[in-house]
Design a protein around this motif. Sequence first.
Motif, short mmCIF file in Angstrom:
data_model
loop_
_atom_site.label_atom_id
_atom_site.label_comp_id
_atom_site.label_asym_id
_atom_site.label_seq_id
_atom_site.Cartn_x
_atom_site.Cartn_y
_atom_site.Cartn_z
N LEU A 52 0.83 -1.22 0.00
CA LEU A 52 0.00 0.00 0.00
C LEU A 52 0.86 1.26 0.00
N ALA A 53 1.95 1.25 0.75
CA ALA A 53 2.85 2.42 0.77
C ALA A 53 3.48 2.60 -0.61
N ALA A 54 3.86 1.50 -1.23
CA ALA A 54 4.45 1.57 -2.58
C ALA A 54 3.44 2.10 -3.58
N GLU A 55 2.20 1.66 -3.46
CA GLU A 55 1.17 2.14 -4.39
C GLU A 55 0.87 3.61 -4.16
N ARG A 56 0.93 4.06 -2.93
CA ARG A 56 0.76 5.50 -2.67
C ARG A 56 1.91 6.28 -3.30
N ASP A 57 3.12 5.74 -3.18
CA ASP A 57 4.29 6.39 -3.78
C ASP A 57 4.13 6.47 -5.31
N LEU A 58 3.72 5.37 -5.92
CA LEU A 58 3.57 5.35 -7.38
C LEU A 58 2.46 6.31 -7.82
N SER A 59 1.38 6.36 -7.06
CA SER A 59 0.30 7.31 -7.38
C SER A 59 0.79 8.76 -7.25
N ARG A 64 2.68 13.91 -9.73
CA ARG A 64 3.77 14.85 -10.02
C ARG A 64 4.03 14.90 -11.52
N HIS A 65 4.09 13.73 -12.14
CA HIS A 65 4.37 13.65 -13.58
C HIS A 65 3.32 14.41 -14.37
N ASP A 66 2.06 14.28 -13.96
CA ASP A 66 0.98 14.98 -14.66
C ASP A 66 1.13 16.49 -14.56
N SER A 67 1.80 16.96 -13.53
CA SER A 67 1.99 18.41 -13.37
C SER A 67 3.18 18.93 -14.19
N LEU A 68 4.02 18.02 -14.69
CA LEU A 68 5.17 18.43 -15.49
C LEU A 68 4.74 18.75 -16.92
N ASP A 69 5.48 19.59 -17.57
CA ASP A 69 5.19 19.94 -18.97
C ASP A 69 6.09 19.10 -19.88
N ILE A 70 5.79 17.80 -19.96
CA ILE A 70 6.56 16.89 -20.80
C ILE A 70 6.05 17.05 -22.23
N LYS A 71 6.99 17.26 -23.14
CA LYS A 71 6.58 17.53 -24.52
C LYS A 71 7.43 16.71 -25.50
N PRO A 72 6.87 16.43 -26.64
CA PRO A 72 7.65 15.75 -27.68
C PRO A 72 8.67 16.71 -28.27
N LEU A 73 9.69 16.15 -28.89
CA LEU A 73 10.72 16.97 -29.52
C LEU A 73 10.30 17.38 -30.92
N GLU A 74 10.76 18.54 -31.33
CA GLU A 74 10.65 18.94 -32.73
C GLU A 74 11.53 18.00 -33.54
N SER A 75 11.22 17.80 -34.79
CA SER A 75 12.02 16.89 -35.62
C SER A 75 13.47 17.37 -35.75
N SER A 76 13.68 18.68 -35.77
CA SER A 76 15.05 19.20 -35.87
C SER A 76 15.85 18.85 -34.60
N ASN A 120 18.19 16.15 -9.70
CA ASN A 120 18.47 15.10 -8.74
C ASN A 120 18.23 13.74 -9.38
N PHE A 121 19.23 12.85 -9.32
CA PHE A 121 19.12 11.56 -9.98
C PHE A 121 17.93 10.74 -9.46
N GLU A 122 17.75 10.68 -8.16
CA GLU A 122 16.65 9.88 -7.60
C GLU A 122 15.29 10.42 -8.06
N GLN A 123 15.16 11.74 -8.13
CA GLN A 123 13.90 12.31 -8.60
C GLN A 123 13.72 12.04 -10.09
N ARG A 124 14.82 12.08 -10.85
CA ARG A 124 14.75 11.74 -12.27
C ARG A 124 14.19 10.34 -12.45
N LEU A 125 14.67 9.41 -11.63
CA LEU A 125 14.18 8.03 -11.71
C LEU A 125 12.67 7.98 -11.46
N LYS A 126 12.22 8.68 -10.44
CA LYS A 126 10.80 8.68 -10.11
C LYS A 126 9.98 9.30 -11.23
N ASP A 127 10.45 10.42 -11.77
CA ASP A 127 9.72 11.09 -12.85
C ASP A 127 9.68 10.22 -14.11
N LEU A 128 10.79 9.61 -14.43
CA LEU A 128 10.85 8.76 -15.62
C LEU A 128 10.02 7.49 -15.47
#
Length: 185
Positions: A52-59, A64-76, A120-128
């Motif tokens: 349950l703690a793990a599932e709370r963490d994943l949720s 957090r990920h939904d709040s990020l502005d993740i965007k596709p790359l331009e072809s260039s 931060n590497f650990e946060q990068r892992l979580k975001d990815l």
Amino acid sequence: MSTGTLLAIIIPIAVVVIVIAVGASLVVRRRRLRDRFGPEYERTVEESGNRLAAERDLSAREKRHDSLDIKPLESSARDRYSREWTTVQGEFVDRPEDAVQDADLLVTSLMHERGYPTENFEQRLKDLSVEHGRTLEHYRTAHEVNSLSMKHEATTEQLRGAMVHYRALFDELLSDGGQARHARA
């Protein structure tokens, strides 16, 4: 039938229905998280020691990920990163440690340009993990070898493996890694 008898029948039935609904909701949530995070789901459960703690963490990671502005790359930009990867890969023959470090920097740069925070590497892992859970172990492994490389403790075979691992995440990030299905309006 008396009111007391009706209540004695209805209340246990209502409790059973509620328990079944809550249980079904937890099963659906667990399945959704497993599907979305892939191997990262089990890794997080194992590290946490509590499902349950793990599932709370994943949720929380999803939120957090939904709040990020993740965007596709331009072809260039995609073409530029492809050329840069080719350069880094070519560097491996003469300077494998430098090539691995450059691969790490290139992947980090690509993440940043896509909109991922990279401080931060650990946060990068979580975001990815939200969109790239199936290739995240590649990134962890490559990063570990890069750390060894900086201390000149990595073998050439480990360095070669790190390049392969970086490439797996690099390719996924370059191709938007499933972001098209979550495109923002």
